[in-house]
Design an enzyme around this catalytic site. Structure first.
Site, PDB file in Angstrom:
ATOM      1  N   HIS A 100     -15.043   0.567  -2.726  1.00  0.00           N
ATOM      2  CA  HIS A 100     -13.769  -0.320  -1.760  1.00  0.00           C
ATOM      3  C   HIS A 100     -12.889   0.764  -0.672  1.00  0.00           C
ATOM      4  CE1 HIS A 100     -14.240  -3.262  -5.585  1.00  0.00           C
ATOM      5  NE2 HIS A 100     -14.895  -3.492  -4.962  1.00  0.00           N
ATOM      6  N   CYS A 145      -7.320   1.381  13.021  1.00  0.00           N
ATOM      7  CA  CYS A 145      -6.645   0.397  13.977  1.00  0.00           C
ATOM      8  C   CYS A 145      -7.323  -0.958  14.015  1.00  0.00           C
ATOM      9  CB  CYS A 145      -6.381   0.647  15.348  1.00  0.00           C
ATOM     10  SG  CYS A 145      -6.105  -0.161  16.630  1.00  0.00           S
ATOM     11  N   TYR A 197       0.904  -1.183   0.175  1.00  0.00           N
ATOM     12  CA  TYR A 197      -0.147   0.134   0.174  1.00  0.00           C
ATOM     13  C   TYR A 197       0.931   0.876   0.192  1.00  0.00           C
ATOM     14  CZ  TYR A 197      -4.067  -2.909   0.011  1.00  0.00           C
ATOM     15  OH  TYR A 197      -4.819  -3.462  -0.352  1.00  0.00           O
TER      16      TYR A 197
HETATM   17  C1  BV8 Z   1     -17.904  -9.283  -0.652  1.00  0.00           C
HETATM   18  C2  BV8 Z   1      -9.556  -3.257  -2.774  1.00  0.00           C
HETATM   19  C3  BV8 Z   1     -19.204  -9.973   0.835  1.00  0.00           C
HETATM   20  C4  BV8 Z   1      -8.488  -2.924  -2.101  1.00  0.00           C
HETATM   21  C5  BV8 Z   1     -10.043  -4.875  -3.799  1.00  0.00           C
HETATM   22  C6  BV8 Z   1     -15.963 -16.076  -6.644  1.00  0.00           C
HETATM   23  C7  BV8 Z   1     -17.016 -15.972  -7.346  1.00  0.00           C
HETATM   24  C8  BV8 Z   1     -17.890 -14.075  -7.846  1.00  0.00           C
HETATM   25  C9  BV8 Z   1     -16.875 -13.657  -6.068  1.00  0.00           C
HETATM   26  C10 BV8 Z   1     -16.413 -13.981  -5.643  1.00  0.00           C
HETATM   27  C11 BV8 Z   1     -15.696 -15.513  -5.609  1.00  0.00           C
HETATM   28  N1  BV8 Z   1     -14.692 -15.643  -5.033  1.00  0.00           N
HETATM   29  C12 BV8 Z   1     -15.170 -14.470  -4.022  1.00  0.00           C
HETATM   30  C13 BV8 Z   1     -16.122 -13.832  -4.243  1.00  0.00           C
HETATM   31  C14 BV8 Z   1     -16.628 -12.124  -4.052  1.00  0.00           C
HETATM   32  C15 BV8 Z   1     -15.104 -10.949  -4.025  1.00  0.00           C
HETATM   33  C16 BV8 Z   1     -14.780 -11.555  -5.740  1.00  0.00           C
HETATM   34  O1  BV8 Z   1     -15.639 -11.048  -6.867  1.00  0.00           O
HETATM   35  N2  BV8 Z   1     -13.758 -12.047  -6.043  1.00  0.00           N
HETATM   36  C17 BV8 Z   1     -13.246 -12.242  -7.255  1.00  0.00           C
HETATM   37  C18 BV8 Z   1     -12.067 -11.799  -8.228  1.00  0.00           C
HETATM   38  C19 BV8 Z   1     -13.940 -13.417  -7.638  1.00  0.00           C
HETATM   39  N3  BV8 Z   1     -15.596  -9.756  -3.644  1.00  0.00           N
HETATM   40  C20 BV8 Z   1     -15.655 -10.057  -2.863  1.00  0.00           C
HETATM   41  O2  BV8 Z   1     -14.593 -10.398  -1.367  1.00  0.00           O
HETATM   42  C21 BV8 Z   1     -15.959  -8.674  -1.838  1.00  0.00           C
HETATM   43  N4  BV8 Z   1     -16.351  -8.451  -0.344  1.00  0.00           N
HETATM   44  O3  BV8 Z   1     -18.125 -10.027  -1.652  1.00  0.00           O
HETATM   45  O4  BV8 Z   1     -17.788  -9.246   0.644  1.00  0.00           O
HETATM   46  C22 BV8 Z   1     -19.120 -10.793   1.740  1.00  0.00           C
HETATM   47  C23 BV8 Z   1     -18.397 -10.726   3.056  1.00  0.00           C
HETATM   48  C24 BV8 Z   1     -18.466 -11.841   3.798  1.00  0.00           C
HETATM   49  C25 BV8 Z   1     -18.926 -12.960   3.475  1.00  0.00           C
HETATM   50  C26 BV8 Z   1     -19.755 -13.497   2.611  1.00  0.00           C
HETATM   51  C27 BV8 Z   1     -19.975 -12.355   1.644  1.00  0.00           C
HETATM   52  C28 BV8 Z   1     -15.085  -7.213  -1.927  1.00  0.00           C
HETATM   53  C29 BV8 Z   1     -14.737  -6.559  -3.555  1.00  0.00           C
HETATM   54  C30 BV8 Z   1     -13.451  -5.812  -3.061  1.00  0.00           C
HETATM   55  C31 BV8 Z   1     -11.807  -6.226  -3.044  1.00  0.00           C
HETATM   56  N5  BV8 Z   1     -11.444  -5.078  -3.058  1.00  0.00           N
HETATM   57  N6  BV8 Z   1      -9.549  -3.708  -4.270  1.00  0.00           N
HETATM   58  C32 BV8 Z   1      -7.060  -2.246  -2.788  1.00  0.00           C
HETATM   59  O5  BV8 Z   1      -7.621  -1.655  -3.823  1.00  0.00           O
HETATM   60  O6  BV8 Z   1      -5.998  -3.117  -2.770  1.00  0.00           O
HETATM   61  S1  BV8 Z   1     -10.835  -5.255  -5.432  1.00  0.00           S
HETATM   62  C33 BV8 Z   1      -9.700  -4.369  -6.745  1.00  0.00           C
HETATM   63  O7  BV8 Z   1     -10.231  -5.309  -8.089  1.00  0.00           O
HETATM   64  C34 BV8 Z   1      -9.342  -3.291  -6.965  1.00  0.00           C
HETATM   65  O8  BV8 Z   1     -10.075  -2.105  -5.818  1.00  0.00           O
HETATM   66  C35 BV8 Z   1      -9.986  -2.708  -8.435  1.00  0.00           C
HETATM   67  O9  BV8 Z   1     -11.143  -1.351  -8.195  1.00  0.00           O
HETATM   68  C36 BV8 Z   1     -10.770  -4.052  -8.638  1.00  0.00           C
HETATM   69  C37 BV8 Z   1     -11.871  -4.049  -9.530  1.00  0.00           C
HETATM   70  O10 BV8 Z   1     -10.415  -4.297 -10.758  1.00  0.00           O
HETATM   71  P1  BV8 Z   1     -10.979  -2.683 -11.650  1.00  0.00           P
HETATM   72  O11 BV8 Z   1     -11.009  -1.384 -11.052  1.00  0.00           O
HETATM   73  O12 BV8 Z   1     -11.642  -3.743 -12.666  1.00  0.00           O
HETATM   74  O13 BV8 Z   1      -9.697  -3.262 -12.652  1.00  0.00           O
HETATM   75  P2  BV8 Z   1      -8.361  -4.154 -13.405  1.00  0.00           P
HETATM   76  O14 BV8 Z   1      -7.140  -3.868 -13.179  1.00  0.00           O
HETATM   77  O15 BV8 Z   1      -9.097  -5.459 -13.352  1.00  0.00           O
HETATM   78  O16 BV8 Z   1      -9.308  -3.787 -14.806  1.00  0.00           O
HETATM   79  C38 BV8 Z   1      -8.728  -2.882 -15.407  1.00  0.00           C
HETATM   80  C39 BV8 Z   1      -9.864  -2.886 -16.986  1.00  0.00           C
HETATM   81  O17 BV8 Z   1      -9.558  -1.431 -17.258  1.00  0.00           O
HETATM   82  C40 BV8 Z   1      -9.191  -3.761 -17.783  1.00  0.00           C
HETATM   83  O18 BV8 Z   1     -10.740  -4.325 -17.939  1.00  0.00           O
HETATM   84  C41 BV8 Z   1      -8.848  -2.394 -18.981  1.00  0.00           C
HETATM   85  O19 BV8 Z   1      -8.753  -3.184 -19.584  1.00  0.00           O
HETATM   86  C42 BV8 Z   1      -9.404  -1.258 -18.878  1.00  0.00           C
HETATM   87  N7  BV8 Z   1      -8.193  -0.129 -19.111  1.00  0.00           N
HETATM   88  C43 BV8 Z   1      -7.011  -0.673 -19.015  1.00  0.00           C
HETATM   89  N8  BV8 Z   1      -6.042   0.542 -19.614  1.00  0.00           N
HETATM   90  C44 BV8 Z   1      -7.546   1.330 -20.470  1.00  0.00           C
HETATM   91  C45 BV8 Z   1      -8.496   0.245 -19.982  1.00  0.00           C
HETATM   92  N9  BV8 Z   1     -10.238   2.057 -19.850  1.00  0.00           N
HETATM   93  C46 BV8 Z   1      -9.845   2.389 -20.603  1.00  0.00           C
HETATM   94  N10 BV8 Z   1      -9.783   3.338 -21.090  1.00  0.00           N
HETATM   95  C47 BV8 Z   1      -7.918   2.297 -20.409  1.00  0.00           C
HETATM   96  N11 BV8 Z   1      -6.813   3.620 -20.437  1.00  0.00           N
HETATM   97 ZN    ZN Z   2      -5.449   0.558  18.196  1.00  0.00          ZN
END
Ligand code: BV8
Ligand code: ZN
Length: 245
Positions: free
Chosen positions: A121, A129, A69
Site C-alpha cells: 500500500h 504530484c 497524513y
Molecule cells: C483495489 C493505504 C483494484 C493508505 C489502504 C467490496 C468487497 C471486497 C473488496 C472491495 C469492495 N469494495 C471495494 C473493494 C476493494 C477495496 C477493499 O478491499 N475495500 C474493503 C474495505 C471492503 N480495495 C481497494 O480498493 C484496493 N484496490 O481493489 O484496486 C481495482 C482498482 C480499480 C478498479 C477496480 C479494481 C486498495 C486497497 C488499499 C487501500 N489503502 N491504506 C493508508 O494507510 O492510509 S488500506 C488500510 O487498511 C491500511 O493500509 C491497512 O493496511 C489496511 C488493512 O488494515 P489492517 O492493516 O488489517 O489494519 P486494521 O486496523 O484493519 O486491523 C488491525 C488488526 O490488528 C486487527 O485485526 C486487530 O485485532 C489486530 N491487532 C491489534 N493489535 C494487535 C493486533 N494483532 C496482533 N498483535 C497486536 N498487538
Molecule cells: Zn507537478
C-alpha cells in the site's frame, strides 16, 4: 515465558521450511504506538479509513486528507519497531527464502532490519504530484502543514495506495509468488478485510502452505487458516523464534 500457545507441528514445519512468507497489517505496529485503523482506538474515530484514504476525498478536501497524513507521519517519525518486528527480521535470517509483504506504510520492518520487504500500500514518507507525477519527498514537503503544490501547480499527495486504486505491480506480484511458494505463511495483525491483500493467505493455503494467523482477536480469515494464535504479535513472535531456532 508465557505458556507456549503454538503447536509442535508449527515448530517442526518452520525448522524444515526453506520458503516462509509473512503478510502484516497495522496490528504488528500497534505495540510500537501506531494506532490501527479499525480497532477501538482506530485512527480518527470520526472518519473511516475508506472515507479518507481515497482520491475523491483528497480532491474534495485536500487539506483534510493532507492533515490526516501529517498527523500519522508525526506519529511514525517518533516510533520504534517492537519485538514483533525484530523477531520477523530474525526469522528472515534463518530461511533461504523469507518474504515480508506488508500493508503498513510505516517503514518499521525496514527499521527492524528486514531486507525482503514489499509494501503493498505504498509508503507514507513518500509523496508525488498528481499532475506531473514528480516525486516530492524532500523535508520541506513533509514539514508542510498545508497541502503542498508542485512547481507545475499540481497538488502533492502521499505515495500510498488509496481505495479504488491499483496496487503497485512489483510488490503485488512478489506477494503472490511468495504466497504460492511458501511452506509456511503467516497473517499477522491484519483484520483481513482489505483486498486484494487479504487474498494472499488464501492463495498460500490453496498452494499448500501451512497457514498461521497471529491476532489479538479472531478475524474473517480465522476459519480458513491451519492455526490461529490469539495474542499480541510482539509477545508471540519472540516466543516462536526462541522455540524454533
Ligand atoms: C483495489 C493505504 C483494484 C493508505 C489502504 C467490496 C468487497 C471486497 C473488496 C472491495 C469492495 N469494495 C471495494 C473493494 C476493494 C477495496 C477493499 O478491499 N475495500 C474493503 C474495505 C471492503 N480495495 C481497494 O480498493 C484496493 N484496490 O481493489 O484496486 C481495482 C482498482 C480499480 C478498479 C477496480 C479494481 C486498495 C486497497 C488499499 C487501500 N489503502 N491504506 C493508508 O494507510 O492510509 S488500506 C488500510 O487498511 C491500511 O493500509 C491497512 O493496511 C489496511 C488493512 O488494515 P489492517 O492493516 O488489517 O489494519 P486494521 O486496523 O484493519 O486491523 C488491525 C488488526 O490488528 C486487527 O485485526 C486487530 O485485532 C489486530 N491487532 C491489534 N493489535 C494487535 C493486533 N494483532 C496482533 N498483535 C497486536 N498487538
Ligand atoms: Zn507537478
Amino acid at each position: 515465558m508465557g505458556t507456549q500457545i503454538f503447536s509442535e507441528e508449527l515448530v517442526k514445519k518452520l525448522r524444515s521450511a526453506s520458503s516462509v512468507a509473512v503478510l502484516t497489517g497495522a496490528g504488528i505496529s500497534a505495540e510500537s504506538g501506531v494506532p490501527t485503523f479499525r480497532g477501538e482506538n482506530g485512527l480518527w474515530k470520526k472518519f473511516k479509513p475508506e472515507e479518507l484514504a481515497n482520491f475523491q476525498a483528497f480532491i474534495r478536501n485536500p487539506q483534510l486528507v493532507w492533515e490526516w497524513y501529517q498527523y500519522r507521519r508525526r506519529i511514525i517519525e517518533i516510533i520504534r519497531p517492537n519485538p514483533g518486528h525484530y523477531a520477523i527480521a530474525e526469522m528472515e535470517r534463518r530461511h533461504e527464502n523469507f518474504t515480508v509483504i506488508t500493508q503498513n506504510v510505516d517503514n518499521l520492518h525496514i527499521h527492524a532490519g528486514s531486507k525482503d520487504v514489499y509494501e503493498l500500500h505504498g509508503n507514507i514518507m513518500r509523496n508525488y504530484c498528481i499532475d506531473c507525477g514528480k516525486n516530492a519527498n524532500d523535508d520541506e514537503v513533509l514539514r508542510c502543514d498545508t497541502v503542498p503544490h508542485c512547481a507545475c501547480g499540481g497538488l502533492v499527495r502521499p505515495d500510498v495506495v488509496w481505495f479504488g486504486e491499483l496496487l503497485p505491480e512489483k510488490p503485488w506480484n512478489a506477494g503472490v509468488k511468495a504466497a504460492e511458494s511458501a511452506q509456511v505463511f503467516f497473517a499477522i495483525g491484519t483484520s483481513a478485510v482489505v483486498y486484494p491483500a487479504a487474498e494472499l493467505p488464501r492463495i498460500a493455503k490453496r498452494a499448500g502452505a501451512y497457514t498461521v494467523e497471529i491476532n489479538i482477536e479472531r478475524t474473517e480469515l480465522s476459519p480458513f487458516v491451519d492455526e490461529v494464535l490469539l495474542g499480541k504479535s510482539g509477545e508471540i513472535l519472540p516466543q516462536l523464534v526462541e522455540a524454533v531456532y
